[in-house]
Design an enzyme around this catalytic site. Structure first.
Site, PDB file in Angstrom:
ATOM      1  N   TYR A 142      -8.966  -1.773   0.622  1.00 54.33           N
ATOM      2  CA  TYR A 142     -10.033  -1.037   1.301  1.00 54.33           C
ATOM      3  C   TYR A 142      -9.803   0.470   1.350  1.00 54.33           C
ATOM      4  O   TYR A 142      -8.753   0.956   0.980  1.00 54.33           O
ATOM      5  CB  TYR A 142     -10.341  -1.634   2.670  1.00 54.33           C
ATOM      6  CG  TYR A 142      -9.341  -1.500   3.778  1.00 54.33           C
ATOM      7  CD1 TYR A 142      -9.699  -1.876   5.064  1.00 54.33           C
ATOM      8  CD2 TYR A 142      -8.056  -1.019   3.587  1.00 54.33           C
ATOM      9  CE1 TYR A 142      -8.810  -1.772   6.116  1.00 54.33           C
ATOM     10  CE2 TYR A 142      -7.169  -0.908   4.628  1.00 54.33           C
ATOM     11  CZ  TYR A 142      -7.547  -1.280   5.898  1.00 54.33           C
ATOM     12  OH  TYR A 142      -6.662  -1.166   6.938  1.00 54.33           O
ATOM     13  N   GLU A 143     -10.874   1.178   1.761  1.00 52.55           N
ATOM     14  CA  GLU A 143     -10.943   2.644   1.668  1.00 52.55           C
ATOM     15  C   GLU A 143     -10.828   3.117   0.227  1.00 52.55           C
ATOM     16  O   GLU A 143     -10.233   4.148  -0.071  1.00 52.55           O
ATOM     17  CB  GLU A 143      -9.878   3.315   2.551  1.00 52.55           C
ATOM     18  CG  GLU A 143      -9.945   2.950   4.007  1.00 52.55           C
ATOM     19  CD  GLU A 143     -11.362   3.032   4.573  1.00 52.55           C
ATOM     20  OE1 GLU A 143     -12.163   3.857   4.080  1.00 52.55           O
ATOM     21  OE2 GLU A 143     -11.671   2.267   5.489  1.00 52.55           O
ATOM     22  N   GLY A 144     -11.406   2.362  -0.673  1.00 52.19           N
ATOM     23  CA  GLY A 144     -11.319   2.658  -2.094  1.00 52.19           C
ATOM     24  C   GLY A 144     -10.123   1.937  -2.669  1.00 52.19           C
ATOM     25  O   GLY A 144      -8.981   2.217  -2.294  1.00 52.19           O
ATOM     26  N   GLN A 148      -8.464   5.058  -6.359  1.00 51.25           N
ATOM     27  CA  GLN A 148      -7.585   6.189  -6.036  1.00 51.25           C
ATOM     28  C   GLN A 148      -6.960   6.764  -7.300  1.00 51.25           C
ATOM     29  O   GLN A 148      -6.812   7.987  -7.442  1.00 51.25           O
ATOM     30  CB  GLN A 148      -6.476   5.744  -5.069  1.00 51.25           C
ATOM     31  CG  GLN A 148      -6.961   5.064  -3.803  1.00 51.25           C
ATOM     32  CD  GLN A 148      -7.946   5.889  -3.016  1.00 51.25           C
ATOM     33  OE1 GLN A 148      -7.773   7.097  -2.871  1.00 51.25           O
ATOM     34  NE2 GLN A 148      -8.996   5.249  -2.525  1.00 51.25           N
ATOM     35  N   ARG A 201      -8.002   7.101   4.241  1.00 53.35           N
ATOM     36  CA  ARG A 201      -7.112   6.822   3.110  1.00 53.35           C
ATOM     37  C   ARG A 201      -5.664   7.180   3.442  1.00 53.35           C
ATOM     38  O   ARG A 201      -4.741   6.440   3.104  1.00 53.35           O
ATOM     39  CB  ARG A 201      -7.601   7.571   1.876  1.00 53.35           C
ATOM     40  CG  ARG A 201      -8.854   6.949   1.295  1.00 53.35           C
ATOM     41  CD  ARG A 201      -9.545   7.779   0.245  1.00 53.35           C
ATOM     42  NE  ARG A 201     -10.702   7.036  -0.274  1.00 53.35           N
ATOM     43  CZ  ARG A 201     -11.585   7.512  -1.131  1.00 53.35           C
ATOM     44  NH1 ARG A 201     -11.444   8.754  -1.583  1.00 53.35           N
ATOM     45  NH2 ARG A 201     -12.596   6.778  -1.543  1.00 53.35           N
TER      46      ARG A 201
END
Length: 596
Positions: free
Chosen positions: A442-444, A449, A298
């Site tokens: 991506y990555e949440g 977030q 992230r």
């Protein structure tokens, strides 16, 4: 074709003048010998590698993309990528901040942050190959068994092997509790994994001799949901007894995703058909172990957009100084020419300054957070480590979401500066926009977030972490608020700090009655907190620039002008964001879903 010049002067300003990094390193036993000259030498060589070796492959890699041989399931990266990676390994860059116990150089994470910003400016798609490897290294370093560490970490540290994270499945993305990949225990204490993963960046390629996949899966006795997830290390090739490359494992790339951007990175559909793996950490505790890699990723994704913001800005400025269109509204600025350059037009300047401010604010926040990570990992003061860890936890979702939102806005603005030419591939600007768009997903996703920030990091501990950051702001306001020349920076910073406190309390009270209130306000809230962070750092940078504006160095004049632009033109966005957050969830949920 776009060009790239590493922003060494601004990095040095942030490291030396804003944050006093060398002095901070002296307080950390493992980094006590790192001085300013060492920092500058590493930055200079890193920038040279990024600009001269990696950047020239960006446009060609985007045009060519990756190629899958469906018969062998092997993927070839674009031309030149493999050679650039070999040069990266030969230069020792993979090992920069890795543990010396596994062959690393042991330099601070802060320097690795700067290296990766420059690599992302040069070529985000290429940089994702070594970037994911570093995340796999961190996860195994934190949770791997001694045997796993001895086998995999030296190879990941050297760059001889690369790594991935295999989480997403066709039916589940963020909600990993739904994943179905199975891991069957074997008599020899290994496991056989069966399932399918999608969207696996750098999941298959020809840059390195082996790929170390970190895979989430379920054991036969796993409870339902996220509490039943375990983590496994599954190599592409099974290692031999002496640590070499043995037979092919039953994990392969079935297809490549056809994507909007980052064409030079292989985004793979991965099939596991009884692949051999070993358990990382405890059974059913895999998500906690994987979060080491996910949090690193992230921060890395925020860094990707920071890099794209910088390179897009550089090229848009060069174009605006050269392109001639119309006359200035206040009269010709170049009367000897048929038209003025477009940089004389106020809105062109607004777009350029927006990108510049988002790059400089993002760089300050990202390097500050990297320095906190060094303190968290290396300080011999337990309280200092805890304080640093809390701030890193608070700022991680902000860096991921705020910097990637800003990167999307900045690259779009910079493409707009080019007019119709920005839409044409040869200029390179449309690639920056396409590449930047994935970073918000991506990555949440950035909504995830935002929920993490408001729900977990702020309301989850009754605002403890946020108050710790607020104390830094309060101290700065008290120290500088008496200076007349600082009023334009200190007053809006203090005002926003008060408003964030009130908004947080209000949202906390609403959430007690209806948890959906968090979902209705979270995205607006994160952006407000992001601006609070930027305002704090721009105020600090303005203080330095004011003190040195008569030095004859135009750098400080430009820094002060950028800070003033930020406070005048970008920070006021918070007023509408706060109003939107306070409007609550009702306008979002009032319509029956059948009416959509």
């Amino acid at each position: 074709m776009p060009t790239y010049t590493p922003p060494l002067r601004d990095m040095q300003f942030v490291l030396h003048e804003l944050l006093g990094a060398a002095d901070q390193f002296k307080l950390l036993p493992r980094h006590a010998e790192i001085d300013a000259d060492t920092i500058d030498a590493v930055l200079e060589q890193a920038g040279k590698f990024a600009a001269e070796v990696v950047a020239p492959l960006n446009a060609s890699g985007d045009a060519e993309g990756c190629t899958l041989d469906k018969a062998t399931h092997e993927v070839s990266a674009p031309k030149g990528f493999k050679q650039a990676y070999a040069a990266y390994v030969e230069g020792g860059w993979p090992s920069l901040s890795c543990d010396p116990a596994f062959g690393g150089q042991g330099l601070p994470i802060t320097l690795n942050q700067c290296l990766y910003e420059m690599l992302n400016s040069a070529n985000q798609a290429w940089t994702m190959y070594p970037g994911l490897s570093h995340g796999a290294y961190e996860a195994l370093h934190a949770h791997g068994t001694p045997e796993q560490q001895a086998l995999y970490l030296p190879k990941l540290t050297s760059g001889q092997w690369t790594g991935t994270m295999c989480l997403t499945e066709p039916h589940c993305g963020t909600d990993l509790g739904l994943l179905r990949t199975k891991a069957e225990p074997q008599p020899d204490a290994s496991y056989r994994l069966t399932g399918q993963k999608i969207f696996i960046s750098a999941g298959e390629h020809d840059l390195a001799e082996n790929i170390v996949h970190l895979v989430l899966a379920r054991l036969p006795d796993a409870p339902a949901g996220s509490k039943g997830i375990s983590l496994f290390v599954v190599p592409k090739f099974l290692p031999t007894a002496d640590g070499g490359v043995g037979e092919r494992n039953a994990i392969h790339c079935a297809a490549l995703e056809h994507k909007m951007g980052i064409h030079g990175n292989a985004t793979c559909q991965i099939v596991l058909d009884g692949a051999v793996g070993s358990l990382v950490g405890e059974p059913h505790k895999g998500l906690a172990a994987m979060f080491v890699m996910m949090n690193a990723a992230r921060l890395g994704v925020g860094n990707q957009s920071l890099g794209l913001t910088e390179v897009a800005y550089q090229n848009a400025v060069a174009y605006a100084k050269d392109r001639r269109q119309m006359r200035s509204l206040s009269g010709p600025k170049h009367p000897d020419q048929p038209a003025d350059t477009i940089i004389v037009h106020p809105d062109v300047r607004k777009m350029l300054l927006t990108a510049r401010a988002y790059a400089e604010g993002g760089r300050a926040l990202a390097i500050y957070t990297a320095l906190l990570i060094d303190q968290e990992l290396s300080s011999d003061d337990e309280d200092a480590r805890k304080e640093a860890a809390d701030l890193v936890a608070l700022l991680t979702p902000v860096i991921k979401a705020f910097l990637t939102d800003n990167g999307w806005l900045a690259t779009s603005h910079c493409m707009q500066v080019y007019g119709g030419h920005g839409y044409i591939r040869e200029w390179g600007m449309e690639q920056f926009v396409r590449d930047a768009r994935i970073n918000m997903i991506y990555e949440g996703t950035n909504t995830v977030q935002s929920l993490d920030l408001l729900g977990r990091k702020v309301l989850g501990d009754n605002g403890k972490k946020l108050k710790a950051f607020g104390k830094l702001i309060q101290q700065f306001v008290e120290d500088e608020g008496v200076r007349e020349e600082m009023q334009g920076f200190v007053n809006p910073l203090a005002d926003l700090g008060d408003k964030v406190t009130k908004l947080t309390m209000e949202l906390g009270m609403k959430a007690m009655g209806n948890a959906d209130e968090v979902g209705g306000a979270a995205v607006d809230y994160l952006r407000v907190v992001g601006h609070l962070c930027f305002a704090y750092f721009f105020a600090r940078m303005a203080k330095i620039a004011l003190e040195k504006q008569n030095s004859g160095d135009p750098f400080y004049t430009a820094k002060l002008a950028t800070a003033r632009f930020y406070f005048a033109k970008l920070l006021p966005e918070t007023a509408s964001l706060i109003r939107s957050a306070r409007a609550g969830v009702a306008p979002l949920m009032a319509m029956d879903e059948a009416l959509f």
